[in-house]
Write a protein that holds these residues in place. Structure first.
Motif, mmCIF file in Angstrom:
data_model
loop_
_atom_site.group_PDB
_atom_site.id
_atom_site.type_symbol
_atom_site.label_atom_id
_atom_site.label_comp_id
_atom_site.label_asym_id
_atom_site.label_seq_id
_atom_site.Cartn_x
_atom_site.Cartn_y
_atom_site.Cartn_z
ATOM 1 N N ILE A 1 59.981 56.627 60.202
ATOM 2 C CA ILE A 1 61.365 57.112 60.287
ATOM 3 C C ILE A 1 61.534 58.166 59.204
ATOM 4 N N ALA A 2 61.700 59.415 59.613
ATOM 5 C CA ALA A 2 61.728 60.526 58.666
ATOM 6 C C ALA A 2 63.097 60.667 58.003
ATOM 7 N N THR A 3 63.150 61.510 57.006
ATOM 8 C CA THR A 3 64.281 61.667 56.089
ATOM 9 C C THR A 3 65.610 61.886 56.805
ATOM 10 N N GLY A 4 66.631 61.173 56.331
ATOM 11 C CA GLY A 4 67.998 61.420 56.771
ATOM 12 C C GLY A 4 68.355 60.890 58.137
ATOM 13 N N SER A 5 67.515 60.076 58.733
ATOM 14 C CA SER A 5 67.803 59.536 60.056
ATOM 15 C C SER A 5 68.780 58.364 59.965
ATOM 16 N N ILE A 6 69.535 58.154 61.036
ATOM 17 C CA ILE A 6 70.425 57.006 61.158
ATOM 18 C C ILE A 6 70.041 56.262 62.430
ATOM 19 N N ILE A 7 69.747 54.972 62.285
ATOM 20 C CA ILE A 7 69.351 54.152 63.421
ATOM 21 C C ILE A 7 70.518 53.229 63.751
ATOM 22 N N MET A 8 71.029 53.301 64.951
ATOM 23 C CA MET A 8 72.214 52.560 65.344
ATOM 24 C C MET A 8 71.896 51.076 65.563
ATOM 25 N N PRO A 9 72.936 50.218 65.583
ATOM 26 C CA PRO A 9 72.718 48.769 65.646
ATOM 27 C C PRO A 9 71.911 48.329 66.863
ATOM 28 N N GLY A 10 71.007 47.370 66.629
ATOM 29 C CA GLY A 10 70.255 46.754 67.712
ATOM 30 C C GLY A 10 69.135 47.582 68.291
ATOM 31 N N ILE A 11 68.910 48.772 67.761
ATOM 32 C CA ILE A 11 67.868 49.645 68.293
ATOM 33 C C ILE A 11 66.489 49.067 67.987
ATOM 34 N N HIS A 12 65.571 49.231 68.943
ATOM 35 C CA HIS A 12 64.183 48.801 68.796
ATOM 36 C C HIS A 12 63.292 50.040 68.773
ATOM 37 N N ILE A 13 62.676 50.263 67.633
ATOM 38 C CA ILE A 13 61.724 51.365 67.495
ATOM 39 C C ILE A 13 60.331 50.772 67.660
ATOM 40 N N ASN A 14 59.645 51.162 68.705
ATOM 41 C CA ASN A 14 58.373 50.542 69.038
ATOM 42 C C ASN A 14 57.205 51.133 68.241
ATOM 43 N N GLU A 15 56.079 50.476 68.368
ATOM 44 C CA GLU A 15 54.885 50.773 67.571
ATOM 45 C C GLU A 15 54.493 52.249 67.663
ATOM 46 N N ASP A 16 54.168 52.823 66.489
ATOM 47 C CA ASP A 16 53.660 54.204 66.375
ATOM 48 C C ASP A 16 54.675 55.265 66.765
ATOM 49 N N ALA A 17 55.932 54.903 66.934
ATOM 50 C CA ALA A 17 56.951 55.919 67.209
ATOM 51 C C ALA A 17 57.205 56.761 65.963
ATOM 52 N N LEU A 18 57.720 57.963 66.177
ATOM 53 C CA LEU A 18 58.055 58.883 65.090
ATOM 54 C C LEU A 18 59.480 59.375 65.281
ATOM 55 N N ILE A 19 60.340 59.063 64.308
ATOM 56 C CA ILE A 19 61.727 59.515 64.331
ATOM 57 C C ILE A 19 61.821 60.762 63.456
ATOM 58 N N GLY A 20 62.199 61.888 64.036
ATOM 59 C CA GLY A 20 62.265 63.137 63.293
ATOM 60 C C GLY A 20 63.389 63.146 62.277
ATOM 61 N N ALA A 21 63.268 64.000 61.285
ATOM 62 C CA ALA A 21 64.251 64.082 60.203
ATOM 63 C C ALA A 21 65.645 64.365 60.752
ATOM 64 N N GLY A 22 66.622 63.602 60.254
ATOM 65 C CA GLY A 22 68.017 63.819 60.621
ATOM 66 C C GLY A 22 68.414 63.307 61.986
ATOM 67 N N ALA A 23 67.550 62.570 62.647
ATOM 68 C CA ALA A 23 67.873 62.089 63.994
ATOM 69 C C ALA A 23 68.934 60.987 63.942
ATOM 70 N N ILE A 24 69.770 60.935 64.956
ATOM 71 C CA ILE A 24 70.722 59.840 65.167
ATOM 72 C C ILE A 24 70.216 59.077 66.391
ATOM 73 N N VAL A 25 69.657 57.905 66.163
ATOM 74 C CA VAL A 25 68.953 57.195 67.228
ATOM 75 C C VAL A 25 69.888 56.190 67.878
ATOM 76 N N THR A 26 70.199 56.411 69.149
ATOM 77 C CA THR A 26 71.164 55.589 69.885
ATOM 78 C C THR A 26 70.517 54.795 71.008
ATOM 79 N N LYS A 27 69.229 55.010 71.255
ATOM 80 C CA LYS A 27 68.510 54.289 72.302
ATOM 81 C C LYS A 27 67.172 53.802 71.753
ATOM 82 N N ASP A 28 66.657 52.745 72.366
ATOM 83 C CA ASP A 28 65.337 52.260 71.977
ATOM 84 C C ASP A 28 64.308 53.382 72.111
ATOM 85 N N VAL A 29 63.311 53.351 71.211
ATOM 86 C CA VAL A 29 62.289 54.391 71.182
ATOM 87 C C VAL A 29 60.967 53.784 71.650
#
Length: 270
Positions: free
Chosen positions: A182-210
């Motif tokens: 999970i890169a710098t400045g990201s916000i992960i919303m409640p209950g989200i599931h980030i799966n194995e080896d995923a990459l969240i880019g800087a500043g992302a607002i994650v609203t769905k499972d990855v």
């Protein structure tokens, strides 16, 4: 000030202004710097360093009802390095070789694995589980009920949220599977599931499972490609999954991930 019930091991250094409470256990070769408060039922295992003005075994909310500290143990693993002004609450277990930056807060009912690093000014809000070899950089907020598995990287100013309809009493934690980043400045919303080896880019607002091995970026975040398509800008070589290209501080540091994993599998088979 050392309570008479405290058990102090050999070669322990206790500097001026330290207060050690009832039923504290301090194993051999521990160093406790100036002005620390070690409250009741704290167990510090051998070889650990506690920086100046830390509070270990901090009170839970039930203390404030009658101002009596209840049985809320804190265990600090072997060879831990806890820097200045950390506050770590009771009912918490921290594994071996833990390292923290300055002014870290770790709330109650947190379980932290071995070889974990938590950076300066980070806030672990309790009722969390953090696996082995997790790296959490500075100024990170981990909301209650978060579940972070082994070998996860979380970079500065990331927030894992937990309240779908704030303010409410229905908290749903974030789950981050092994080897995710999970890169710098990201916000992960409640209950989200980030799966194995995923990459969240800087500043992302994650609203769905990855999904596994997926890169997401933007606000709201969108899938852009597989992590396997990302190349090193200098060498042009593949970068991810990162365990095949990065090994500093990892258990496969002396060889490579595949060799280490295969040897580990053989040992487990024995």
């Amino acid at each position: 000030m050392i309570h008479p019930t405290a058990q102090i091991g050999q070669d322990v250094t206790i500097k001026e202004g330290v207060i050690i409470g009832d039923k504290v256990i301090i194993e051999d070769n521990v160093y406790i710097d100036y002005g620390c408060i070690i409250r009741e039922n704290v167990h510090i295992k051998k070889g650990s360093f506690i920086g100046a003005r830390c509070i270990l075994g901090e009170y839970l909310m039930d203390f404030y009802k009658d101002r009596t500290n209840k049985l809320h143990p804190l265990i600090i693993g072997e060879n831990s390095l806890i820097r200045t002004e950390n506050i770590i609450y009771g009912d918490t277990i921290i594994g071996d070789n833990f390292q923290s930056g300055h002014k870290v807060t770790i709330r109650e009912n947190t379980k932290i694995g071995h070889n974990v690093r938590i950076g300066t000014l980070s806030d672990i809000q309790g009722h969390c589980k953090i696996g082995d070899f997790v790296s959490i950089h500075s100024n990170v907020h981990i909301g209650q009920k978060s579940n972070i598995n082994d070998y996860v990287w979380i970079f500065p100013y990331v927030v894992l949220t937990n309240d779908p309809t704030p303010p409410s009493g229905k908290l749903v934690g974030v789950t981050v599977d092994s080897f995710a980043i999970i890169a710098t400045g990201s916000i992960i919303m409640p209950g989200i599931h980030i799966n194995e080896d995923a990459l969240i880019g800087a500043g992302a607002i994650v609203t769905k499972d990855v999904p596994k091995e997926t890169v997401v970026v933007g606000n709201p975040s969108k899938e852009i490609c597989s992590v396997r398509k990302i190349r090193n800008r200098i060498t042009g070589e593949p970068v991810y999954p990162w365990r095949y290209t990065f090994k500093r501080g990892m258990p496969w540091e002396e060889s490579d991930y595949e060799t280490w994993f295969n040897n580990l599998s053989l040992q487990e088979g024995d």
